[in-house]
Every structure is written in C-alpha cells, then in structure tokens.
Motif scaffolding. Structure first.
Motif, short mmCIF file in Angstrom:
data_model
loop_
_atom_site.label_atom_id
_atom_site.label_comp_id
_atom_site.label_asym_id
_atom_site.label_seq_id
_atom_site.Cartn_x
_atom_site.Cartn_y
_atom_site.Cartn_z
N PRO A 223 43.19 45.33 48.89
CA PRO A 223 42.77 46.26 47.64
C PRO A 223 41.41 45.97 47.77
N SER A 224 40.53 47.16 47.04
CA SER A 224 39.64 46.86 46.28
C SER A 224 39.82 45.90 45.38
N PRO A 225 39.34 45.19 44.37
CA PRO A 225 39.16 43.96 43.93
C PRO A 225 39.55 45.09 42.21
N GLU A 226 39.51 46.76 41.68
CA GLU A 226 39.11 47.38 40.55
C GLU A 226 40.73 47.50 40.71
N ARG A 227 41.32 47.26 41.88
CA ARG A 227 42.83 47.91 41.50
C ARG A 227 44.35 46.85 41.13
N THR A 228 43.29 45.72 41.72
CA THR A 228 44.15 44.33 41.40
C THR A 228 45.09 43.85 40.17
N GLU A 229 45.49 43.21 39.86
CA GLU A 229 46.39 42.89 38.79
C GLU A 229 45.43 41.82 38.11
#
Length: 429
Positions: free
Chosen positions: A87-93
C-alpha cells in the motif's frame, strides 16, 4: 526485512504476531482441564521481479537468512503479477494511538487459582433438578501484532480479552435440550461468569417442549444474539475479491439504493475499548470510519491494494472491523416482540422470535439462502418454543423487508447488530 532486501527483494512486508492463552475447563461442576498455550509467527510478503509470495514460520531465532533465501527462490518461480504491491505510505498507520484494548494490569494479575475460581463461579451444575450435564470454559488471552514494510510502515497493537462460555443440557419430555451462553470483557473484574451460567440455564429451560409450527409468511424477530448471522452474507458480498471474481450479489450495486431508506451500516473501527476495534488491517493500512450503507445506498466495498490495482478502483481496507447497524428504535427485543404481537408489521397474525441458527447456507453469487432456525412462535391463540424450522429467500429481499432495528446490541460482539425485525419471511417446517 533487511535480509529480504539484501537477498534481492524489491519490497517486503513482515508481520510478527504473538498470543498467550490460559484456559480452565469445567465439566459438571468440576475442573476438567487446564491449558496454557503460546503461539508466535513471522509472515513475510515478498515482492521480487514483478512476482509475489507469502511465507510464514514460527522459528524466530537467529539464522533466518536461509529461510528468506529459499522464500525468494520460490517467489521467482511464480508468474508475474503487476497488480501486487505494498500500500502507498500515506495510507498506512502512523500514530499507533492507544485504543485501550490491552488491560495489561488486569491480565498480569491473573493467577491459575484466580482463573479456576472464575471458571467454577460460572458453574450452575446441581442448581436445578433437570440439569443433565454442563460444559464451561474460562479463558484469558493476550495478543500482540506488529507490521513493518520497506516503505517505512511500522504499526503495532496489543489486546487482552477475558471470556467465559457455558453450555447446559437439560431434560425434556422426550429428548435432551442444550443451550449456550457466553460473555467477554476487557478486564477480569468486569466478567461476571456467574451471570453467564444463569443465563445458559434459563435459556436451556425455555427451550423444553419445543415443537414445530405451520409454515408460511410471518414476521421474524431475530434477537441480538443471532442477528449478526444475517449480516454476514452481506459483508461477505462487499469483499473485493468476491466482487472481482463476479461471485457477489452486490457486484453491480455500488452507489445504488438496494436497502430500506432508514438502513445505515457503518464500519467504526476506532472506538476505544470496543470489540473489533483495530488501528490497521493486514496490510498495515490505517483504519477509519467507513460508511457501508447510507439511507439504503451501498457506499463502499472492502478493497485491498491488490484488488484495487486489478480492478482499477480506489482501495479501502481488506475487511470489516466493527460494522455497526444503526438503531431505528430505542426498544429492546422484548419490547419489539410485544409490538409485533400487538399488530406491528402484521405480527399479530404470526411472529417467530429467532434465537438460534442450525446450519444452512447462502449463495454468495445470488444471495439465495436457506437456514435452519429455532426460537419461539407467537400466534393469535398460542405461543410455544419451536425447532426444525427453515427460512428461505434472497438476502436483498430479506433486508428490504427490514422494518425495525432495536438498540440492544451486545457490547462483547465485534459486529454490532441489535434485534432486527423483518416482515413477510418464508418459514417452512
């Protein structure tokens, strides 16, 4: 992760999970078994040369290089799949906030003697002359999961649960009748095992002398203990993999009004202390409130990174966390049932209160279902417990016949579904 990248993987995700569970089983009022179990694993998702594979092991000692090397060799034998990606980094926790799911002090204060006491306090064997047998289990669990990936993701969550379940078998006129009850809490002190035992016995005694009733179209009241069974096929049909494989009765329904105007279902994964709450999904994607159905309109599917890339649509999360069916009434099951018996939705001509399901299935592609049910029949002239009934129909039709949603959902369930009232349900005996 470092070993995987050094060995030639372009990207990598590593998931570490651990759990510890202690259990005390009670049989007919006596401690029957004591169990202490521990589980741990590492799962690697490897992306190499346009190919992908997942591998897991429970050997966490040093020397993982050989495991990683062999895993990469296997990945390189796979067919290329350009849709596979992190997943793209901006979507991760990123925040890793405390959802108050782990009550470490309460967990650490438990001893085997306290666990034994909790289990025996929930036993009701010998308190009623018609009890034949009793099986009960107390358990407490500590789980811990951590996910990192080569895009910089680092997320972790710990959780404790304290559970007790009791199954009672009692004498019936010509058979044996069993009933089951359970409860769960975040702390040991909040778990009332004695109340669980009493409720299991009350439920079993109520089921005695059950018969069947005449089939036909009647009002169905699904109580809060079993109502989530009717939501499960709907959530399954929202799964992105089923959508992509054309194996979902909701495949062409996104953005369409397919449920009653008053029906709202929302995934609320970040309520503190709530069952089903989680900060991130299996990819490390941060969870957030996600409307599933708004005023009868299907608003979202559950779409992970892979399915989103395959279908060319926006990703969400991999699955439901804590779906909540919004109440339309402040009433509980008892009050809603009384309304039906007094004529609401035509229930005065025949109402069946469903308290349990006995097998059956739902076709994920069409939504057609057939379930065995049990509960209580309330007719114009009589009322009695019933078993060996079958309900049949289609999930979309069933949910369009929803007429009321109560406010009595059990807090120990990750699927927050209170009592549901449906009209015109097909029953057969």
């Amino acid at each position: 992760m470092e070993k995987a990248l050094e060995a030639g993987a372009q990207k990598c995700r590593v998931t570490v999970s651990k759990s510890v569970m202690d259990l005390v089983g009670v049989l007919d009022g006596q401690v029957d078994k004591v169990t202490h179990s521990m589980d741990r694993s590492v799962t690697l998702a490897l992306f190499a040369d346009g190919r992908f594979g997942t591998f897991s092991t429970n050997k966490l000692e040093e020397g993982a290089g050989d495991f990683v090397r062999k895993a990469l060799e296997t990945v390189r034998m796979m067919a290329p799949d350009s849709a596979r990606d992190l997943p793209s980094p901006e979507r991760t926790e990123k925040e890793n906030k405390d959802l108050k799911l782990c009550m470490a002090d309460s967990y650490e204060s438990m001893t085997m003697e306290l666990r034994r006491q909790k289990a025996l306090q929930g036993s009701v064997f010998g308190t009623h002359p018609d009890i034949i047998s009793e099986e009960a289990e107390y358990s407490d669990t500590l789980t811990d999961i951590c996910i990192i990936d080569s895009n910089g993701t680092f997320c972790r969550q710990s959780e404790t649960t304290f559970d007790f379940a009791n199954e009672i078998t009692v004498r019936d006129a010509d058979a044996k009748v069993s009933a089951y009850w359970w409860d769960s809490a975040r702390t040991a002190g909040a778990l009332d095992t004695a109340a669980v035992g009493r409720e299991a016995l009350r439920t079993a005694l109520q089921k005695r002398n059950a018969s069947t009733c005449k089939g036909g179209r009647m009002v169905m009241v699904a109580d809060r203990e079993c109502a989530a069974r009717l939501l499960t096929p709907v959530l399954g049909a929202m799964n992105g993999f089923s959508i992509q494989q054309n194996n979902s009765f909701l495949a062409d329904k996104l953005g369409k009004k397919i449920f009653p105007d008053f029906l709202d279902i929302t995934d609320l994964p970040r309520e503190e202390g709530a069952y089903g709450s989680r900060l991130f999904d299996s990819e490390g994607v941060a969870t957030k409130d996600l409307p599933l159905v708004e005023k009868g309109v299907l608003k979202n599917w559950f779409v992970n990174t892979y399915i989103a890339n395959k279908m060319g649509i926006a990703p969400t999360v991999d699955d439901a966390s804590r779906p909540v069916v919004r109440s339309t009434s402040a009433k509980d099951c008892k009050a809603l049932l009384e309304d039906c018996r007094n004529g609401f939705a035509g229930g005065d001509k025949g109402t069946v209160l469903i308290t349990g399901f006995n097998g059956g299935n739902c076709n994920s592609a069409t939504g057609d279902f057939s379930f065995g049910v049990e509960g209580f029949y309330y007719g114009p002239d009589s009322s009695f417990p019933v078993r060996e009934l079958v309900i049949t129909g289609n999930m979309l039709d069933l949910w369009n016949n929803l007429v009321a949603v109560g406010s009595d959902a059990r807090p120990c369930k990750p699927r927050v579904v209170p009592t549901l009232v449906f009209k015109d349900v097909d029953f057969s005996s």
